[in-house]
Design an enzyme around this catalytic site. Structure first.
Site, PDB file in Angstrom:
ATOM      1  N   ARG A 113       0.835  -1.200   0.000  1.00 49.57           N
ATOM      2  CA  ARG A 113       0.000   0.000   0.000  1.00 49.57           C
ATOM      3  C   ARG A 113       0.871   1.252   0.000  1.00 49.57           C
ATOM      4  O   ARG A 113       0.564   2.254  -0.646  1.00 49.57           O
ATOM      5  CB  ARG A 113      -0.937   0.021   1.225  1.00 49.57           C
ATOM      6  CG  ARG A 113      -1.623   1.371   1.431  1.00 49.57           C
ATOM      7  CD  ARG A 113      -2.670   1.309   2.529  1.00 49.57           C
ATOM      8  NE  ARG A 113      -2.218   0.659   3.731  1.00 49.57           N
ATOM      9  CZ  ARG A 113      -1.443   1.220   4.666  1.00 49.57           C
ATOM     10  NH1 ARG A 113      -0.990   2.463   4.505  1.00 49.57           N
ATOM     11  NH2 ARG A 113      -1.112   0.546   5.746  1.00 49.57           N
ATOM     12  N   TYR A 143     -17.737  16.524 -15.605  1.00 50.46           N
ATOM     13  CA  TYR A 143     -18.217  15.149 -15.459  1.00 50.46           C
ATOM     14  C   TYR A 143     -19.156  15.021 -14.257  1.00 50.46           C
ATOM     15  O   TYR A 143     -18.885  15.543 -13.171  1.00 50.46           O
ATOM     16  CB  TYR A 143     -17.008  14.218 -15.308  1.00 50.46           C
ATOM     17  CG  TYR A 143     -17.368  12.814 -14.925  1.00 50.46           C
ATOM     18  CD1 TYR A 143     -18.268  12.066 -15.684  1.00 50.46           C
ATOM     19  CD2 TYR A 143     -16.817  12.220 -13.800  1.00 50.46           C
ATOM     20  CE1 TYR A 143     -18.598  10.772 -15.322  1.00 50.46           C
ATOM     21  CE2 TYR A 143     -17.130  10.923 -13.438  1.00 50.46           C
ATOM     22  CZ  TYR A 143     -18.027  10.210 -14.202  1.00 50.46           C
ATOM     23  OH  TYR A 143     -18.359   8.930 -13.838  1.00 50.46           O
ATOM     24  N   ASP A 188      -8.151  18.576 -14.713  1.00 45.13           N
ATOM     25  CA  ASP A 188      -8.484  17.231 -15.182  1.00 45.13           C
ATOM     26  C   ASP A 188      -8.061  17.148 -16.647  1.00 45.13           C
ATOM     27  O   ASP A 188      -8.657  17.789 -17.517  1.00 45.13           O
ATOM     28  CB  ASP A 188      -9.987  16.971 -15.035  1.00 45.13           C
ATOM     29  CG  ASP A 188     -10.362  15.530 -15.349  1.00 45.13           C
ATOM     30  OD1 ASP A 188      -9.686  14.908 -16.193  1.00 45.13           O
ATOM     31  OD2 ASP A 188     -11.347  15.026 -14.773  1.00 45.13           O
ATOM     32  N   LYS A 228      -9.545   5.817 -19.218  1.00 47.41           N
ATOM     33  CA  LYS A 228      -9.931   6.289 -20.536  1.00 47.41           C
ATOM     34  C   LYS A 228      -8.768   6.181 -21.528  1.00 47.41           C
ATOM     35  O   LYS A 228      -8.336   5.094 -21.836  1.00 47.41           O
ATOM     36  CB  LYS A 228     -10.463   7.727 -20.414  1.00 47.41           C
ATOM     37  CG  LYS A 228     -11.488   7.912 -19.276  1.00 47.41           C
ATOM     38  CD  LYS A 228     -12.667   6.979 -19.367  1.00 47.41           C
ATOM     39  CE  LYS A 228     -13.831   7.358 -18.455  1.00 47.41           C
ATOM     40  NZ  LYS A 228     -13.576   7.277 -17.017  1.00 47.41           N
TER      41      LYS A 228
END
Length: 394
Positions: free
Chosen positions: A47, A99, A171, A196
């Protein structure tokens, strides 16, 4: 390596000096042995740090021009991780056309943490300045926006932010570092839904963040490690494999998108096409001053809402599905899918009407895509025409 295309292709190559592996190894181990007390190999618990994830994070930092990258389990996890920089009493300024998942996070989750936000057209610098408050700590920008492709002048917004000691977060999902690099213009943080274009094959869920300066990067790392929404090593490897071909794919995506957009703009059943590559698109010159291409995303509005359902049903090649950026062309109905959580009056005010469709143009042959749209539009027009004639007869 001076060209970004070379950097894409070389991700992970020879990171393992023992074997000279060309493809980055996938390290599935969750924990790592210590040579002795107080001594670490640099990896203790996955992690906190994983060799495969480290390769990906180093790569995206270099590609975006930042000091450090961070890989998350999804694009929304990445955005939520960045919003963790803010706290009780802080205020954000946010692009008003963005978005729907980001809108949901800002409107429904951040207020419970004492964080408020003002949505403005960040393409209007004066509107951003007017929205500034004494407690404003960040400006969050999409450019081009999702889905109406509004353009923000990044240099102008960054100048305002720096003058007021406010973080600028961009973004960059639609453009990718191949076409646009906001950090080199002075933005503080870049985020990606790496699911994406960076992944590019609709087979990996991931988010990426890059910070321009060490102080911000250290704060993001603390949050990433503390919360633990990190990307697993198998998905890191898939994402790196996708990025290797990003330049080739983006060139084809935007070549196809321009041809499809030009065709749609001439079709009598289409009232509006949103694509930065079209002459007359608002902010096109600004976009070209900060990006070196248009990307593969476009949106278009059909002349009647009645066309939407039969058009989607009659498509044979283009897939009606959420998401974007894969090699396959996907069409989405934002009002009912990606932007459904935004109240209708707000959606409509920014152009996300019930007649708007968003098209992620893939890498297929452009003629096949245009033929598919042509036959679907013709079938939809014929169908609603027949229904109208029947209604008039009745």
């Amino acid at each position: 390596m001076t060209h970004i295309e070379t950097k894409f292709a070389q991700i992970g190559n020879r990171r393992d000096p023992q074997t000279g592996s060309v493809s980055s190894p996938i390290y599935l181990s969750t924990t790592y042995s210590h040579p002795q007390l107080g001594v670490s190999t640099g990896f203790d618990y996955t992690r906190t740090k994983n060799p495969t994830r480290q390769t990906l994070e180093d790569a995206i930092a270099e590609l975006e021009g930042g000091v450090r990258g961070f890989a998350y389990a999804s694009g929304m996890a990445a955005i939520a991780g960045v919003f963790g920089l803010f706290g009780q009493g802080d205020h954000l300024i946010v692009s008003h056309d963005l978005y729907g998942g980001t809108y949901r996070l800002i409107e429904q989750i951040l207020p419970k943490q004492g964080i408020s936000a003002t949505f403005v057209d960040t393409g209007e610098v004066q509107a951003v300045e007017q929205a500034l408050q004494p407690n404003t700590k960040g400006i969050f920008v999409e450019t081009p926006t999702n889905p109406t492709m509004r353009i923000t002048d990044l240099s102008a917004i960054i100048e305002v932010a720096q003058r007021h000691n406010v973080l600028t977060i961009v973004d960059n999902t639609f453009m990718t570092p191949y076409l646009q690099r906001p950090l080199t213009l002075g933005a503080d943080i870049v985020v990606h839904s790496a699911t994406k274009y960076l992944g590019g094959h609709n087979d990996v869920l991931a988010g990426l963040v890059v910070a321009r300066e060490t102080e911000v990067a250290d704060r993001i790392y603390f949050l990433q490690n503390s919360i633990g929404a990190t990307l697993g090593p198998q998905d890191c490897w898939l994402l790196m494999r996708g990025i290797k071909t990003l330049a080739l794919r983006m060139d084809r995506h935007q070549e196809n998108a321009l041809l499809v957009a030009e065709w749609l703009a001439e079709h009598p059943a289409i009232s509006t096409v949103y694509f930065p590559g079209l002459f007359g698109h608002e902010g096109r010159d600004i976009h070209l001053s900060q990006a070196r291409g248009y990307g593969g995303m476009l949106s278009f509005e059909v002349e009647s809402e009645a066309l939407v359902e039969p058009l989607l049903r009659h498509l044979k090649l283009i897939t009606f599905a959420e998401s974007l950026g894969g090699v396959e062309s996907l069409i989405t109905y934002p009002a009912r899918q990606t932007h459904f959580d935004i109240p209708e009056e707000i959606r409509v005010s920014v152009g996300v009407t019930n007649s708007l469709l968003r098209l992620s143009v893939g890498i297929e042959h452009h003629s096949d895509l245009i033929d598919d749209l042509a036959q679907a539009l013709a079938a939809a027009e014929k169908e609603i025409g027949a229904k109208g004639a029947q209604a008039r007869h009745d």
